[in-house]
Design a protein around this motif. Sequence first.
Motif, short mmCIF file in Angstrom:
data_model
loop_
_atom_site.label_atom_id
_atom_site.label_comp_id
_atom_site.label_asym_id
_atom_site.label_seq_id
_atom_site.Cartn_x
_atom_site.Cartn_y
_atom_site.Cartn_z
N LEU A 359 0.83 -1.20 0.00
CA LEU A 359 0.00 0.00 0.00
C LEU A 359 0.87 1.25 0.00
CD1 LEU A 359 -2.55 -0.97 2.81
CD2 LEU A 359 -2.86 -1.28 0.35
N ILE A 360 0.34 2.32 -0.58
CA ILE A 360 0.97 3.64 -0.49
C ILE A 360 -0.10 4.62 -0.01
CG2 ILE A 360 2.12 5.53 -1.69
CD1 ILE A 360 3.19 3.52 -3.69
N ALA A 361 0.13 5.23 1.14
CA ALA A 361 -0.76 6.28 1.63
C ALA A 361 -0.19 7.64 1.21
CB ALA A 361 -0.89 6.20 3.14
N PHE A 362 -1.06 8.60 0.92
CA PHE A 362 -0.60 9.93 0.54
C PHE A 362 -1.72 10.93 0.81
CE2 PHE A 362 -2.37 7.84 -3.16
CZ PHE A 362 -3.20 8.79 -3.74
N ALA A 363 -1.38 12.22 0.77
CA ALA A 363 -2.36 13.28 0.98
C ALA A 363 -2.74 13.89 -0.37
CB ALA A 363 -1.80 14.35 1.90
N ARG A 364 -4.03 14.12 -0.54
CA ARG A 364 -4.53 14.74 -1.78
C ARG A 364 -5.36 15.97 -1.43
NH1 ARG A 364 -7.58 10.79 -5.43
NH2 ARG A 364 -5.44 10.51 -6.23
N MET A 365 -5.14 17.04 -2.19
CA MET A 365 -5.97 18.22 -2.04
C MET A 365 -7.30 17.98 -2.75
SD MET A 365 -5.36 22.15 -3.31
CE MET A 365 -3.93 22.42 -2.27
N THR A 366 -8.40 18.06 -2.00
CA THR A 366 -9.74 17.90 -2.55
C THR A 366 -10.50 19.21 -2.39
OG1 THR A 366 -10.87 17.21 -0.52
CG2 THR A 366 -9.65 15.50 -1.73
N ASP A 367 -11.74 19.23 -2.87
CA ASP A 367 -12.57 20.42 -2.72
C ASP A 367 -12.90 20.70 -1.26
OD1 ASP A 367 -12.57 20.72 -5.45
OD2 ASP A 367 -14.49 19.69 -5.75
N PHE A 368 -12.67 19.72 -0.39
CA PHE A 368 -13.03 19.87 1.02
C PHE A 368 -11.79 19.87 1.92
CE2 PHE A 368 -16.34 17.58 -1.29
CZ PHE A 368 -17.42 18.44 -1.08
N SER A 381 -5.80 -0.04 -7.21
CA SER A 381 -6.96 0.83 -6.96
C SER A 381 -6.67 1.70 -5.75
CB SER A 381 -8.22 0.00 -6.72
OG SER A 381 -8.06 -0.83 -5.57
N GLU A 382 -7.36 2.82 -5.62
CA GLU A 382 -7.17 3.71 -4.50
C GLU A 382 -8.51 4.00 -3.84
OE1 GLU A 382 -5.58 7.39 -6.10
OE2 GLU A 382 -7.60 8.24 -6.16
N ARG A 383 -8.43 4.42 -2.57
CA ARG A 383 -9.65 4.80 -1.86
C ARG A 383 -9.30 5.85 -0.81
NH1 ARG A 383 -9.22 1.49 2.72
NH2 ARG A 383 -7.78 -0.23 2.39
N GLN A 384 -10.27 6.67 -0.52
CA GLN A 384 -10.12 7.70 0.50
C GLN A 384 -10.35 7.08 1.87
OE1 GLN A 384 -12.42 11.21 -0.32
NE2 GLN A 384 -12.21 12.03 1.76
N VAL A 385 -9.45 7.37 2.84
CA VAL A 385 -9.58 6.75 4.15
C VAL A 385 -9.80 7.76 5.27
CG1 VAL A 385 -8.29 4.67 3.56
CG2 VAL A 385 -7.07 6.68 4.45
N THR A 386 -9.67 9.07 5.00
CA THR A 386 -10.03 10.07 6.00
C THR A 386 -11.04 11.04 5.41
OG1 THR A 386 -8.32 11.74 5.47
CG2 THR A 386 -7.72 9.95 7.01
N PHE A 387 -11.86 11.61 6.30
CA PHE A 387 -12.91 12.54 5.89
C PHE A 387 -12.96 13.67 6.91
CE2 PHE A 387 -13.78 8.39 4.21
CZ PHE A 387 -14.21 8.62 2.91
N GLY A 388 -13.52 14.82 6.52
CA GLY A 388 -13.47 16.05 7.28
C GLY A 388 -13.96 15.94 8.70
N PRO A 389 -13.94 17.09 9.39
CA PRO A 389 -13.56 18.44 8.94
C PRO A 389 -12.05 18.66 8.98
CG PRO A 389 -14.24 18.51 11.23
CD PRO A 389 -14.44 17.09 10.78
N THR A 407 -1.35 13.85 10.38
CA THR A 407 -1.60 15.16 10.96
C THR A 407 -2.96 15.66 10.52
OG1 THR A 407 0.77 15.64 10.79
CG2 THR A 407 -0.69 17.50 11.22
N SER A 408 -3.73 16.21 11.46
CA SER A 408 -5.06 16.71 11.11
C SER A 408 -5.39 17.96 11.91
CB SER A 408 -6.13 15.63 11.38
OG SER A 408 -7.43 16.13 11.05
N THR A 409 -6.18 18.85 11.28
CA THR A 409 -6.69 20.04 11.97
C THR A 409 -8.17 19.89 12.28
OG1 THR A 409 -7.19 21.15 9.86
CG2 THR A 409 -5.01 21.53 10.81
N ARG A 410 -8.68 18.68 12.32
CA ARG A 410 -10.12 18.47 12.54
C ARG A 410 -10.59 18.98 13.90
NH1 ARG A 410 -11.02 12.55 11.40
NH2 ARG A 410 -9.64 13.14 9.69
N SER A 411 -9.68 19.14 14.85
CA SER A 411 -10.06 19.68 16.15
C SER A 411 -9.67 21.14 16.30
CB SER A 411 -9.41 18.86 17.28
OG SER A 411 -8.00 18.93 17.19
#
Length: 446
Positions: A359-368, A381-389, A407-411
Amino acid sequence: MRQHHAIHRLLAAVCLIVCCALAAPALAAGPVQIDIYGPGQGSLNLALADPLGPTPGTPVTGQGVKLNEIIRENLSFLPFLRLTDPKAILGGSVLQSYKAPDIDFKRFQIAGTDLVVTAGWPQGDAPGKPFVELRVYEAYSGKLVFGKGYYDIQETQLPDVADRFCSDLMKALTGRGEFFKSTLAFVKSGGKNKKDVWLSKPTGRDLRQITNLPGEAMSPSWSPDARFIVFSHMDDRTHALGVWDRLTRQTQRIKFPGNTVIGPTFMPDNKVAVSLSTGKNPGIFLLSHVFQKERPLEDSASIDVSPSFDATGTKMAFCSSRLGGPQIFLKDLTTGQVTRISRSGNYNTAPSISPDGTLIAFARMTDFGHRIFVYDMVTQSERQVTFGPGTDETPSFAPDSYFLAFTSTRSGAKQIYLITRHGGDAKRVPTGAGDASFPDWGMIPD
């Protein structure tokens, strides 16, 4: 992770010799197991019985209670385990014995429990080098999954006992138990233009600062032998490679021509790959064991940064601008072949390849905002594994290829969170006040 001579003796725990008739069939029949790597990961219900003392049916009230609390907190980090509420157990969680066949498993069966953890303190749990037996049973069969004894326990060693036991439990259930033996390195803010490298267990315990340099540290990476942590470091004038030595507790800065040092990463052979400037754009170079430049690993006319390696050292994921915006690529270091991994989005960064190379995990800039994606090299194949905020960045695979830190700014503030290769609910790693970012996993030897 601190090492003490007493802990060395404690962690050399030996399997208990269980004389009851259930012990041998339990091992022969094979305990309950769960596949955490398959696509349809399930879960198990686990109950902790109250720790018992030398008198049958009488719980202890000192170190035994504290140990059970730490074990419970540890196990809350495992998404494939659901902890049974003691209130749901008819008759309660105080047993007459911590050994089969004198355990009432029916009360746990009625509560829907799959596994039961018992703790016995035959000499009591007051200070004075007590001894504890920890056992795990299948609730429906009464079979022993495993049992361990821990000797000469001081109160300060309870977290280490809990970590070793939980590691053994996870390994018995899944085949891998590195999570509770691992240590996270990460960057923590200490004020304006001040960031240093810190360490903690993935559960947040043993939090401590290890560098104190003017300027900002970024992108720490553990060496496979757990002696060194390398990181990028910027002060008011220069970029440098920071090197922290776990044995000497000393930190040095190593500068390179071009004044650019980006994303250093240890390889399986204890050498370092890092992005350095030799011309217009940085390329990825191999450093020797004494952190001197040896040769290029990927040096195109574009920006090549953020190398990440599998456990064999033959696969290198990296980020490159060769197609315009940053994208993720994979290089076979045996053949030299480079393959594009990220096929969607215009901004994909910070790859982390799982140690098992699947597996390769990476960060992608999305509309959200930025989100973490995982590319499966087996199914392509790829899939998104984290969701906002907020935004999610800088993923890092654990040594077991199952957990991911990011790393996340969800909080609000930047904090470190854990998920698994399947995604799921993110759990925050308690790192105290201040922004925390750039997690990286290491395994410190016993």
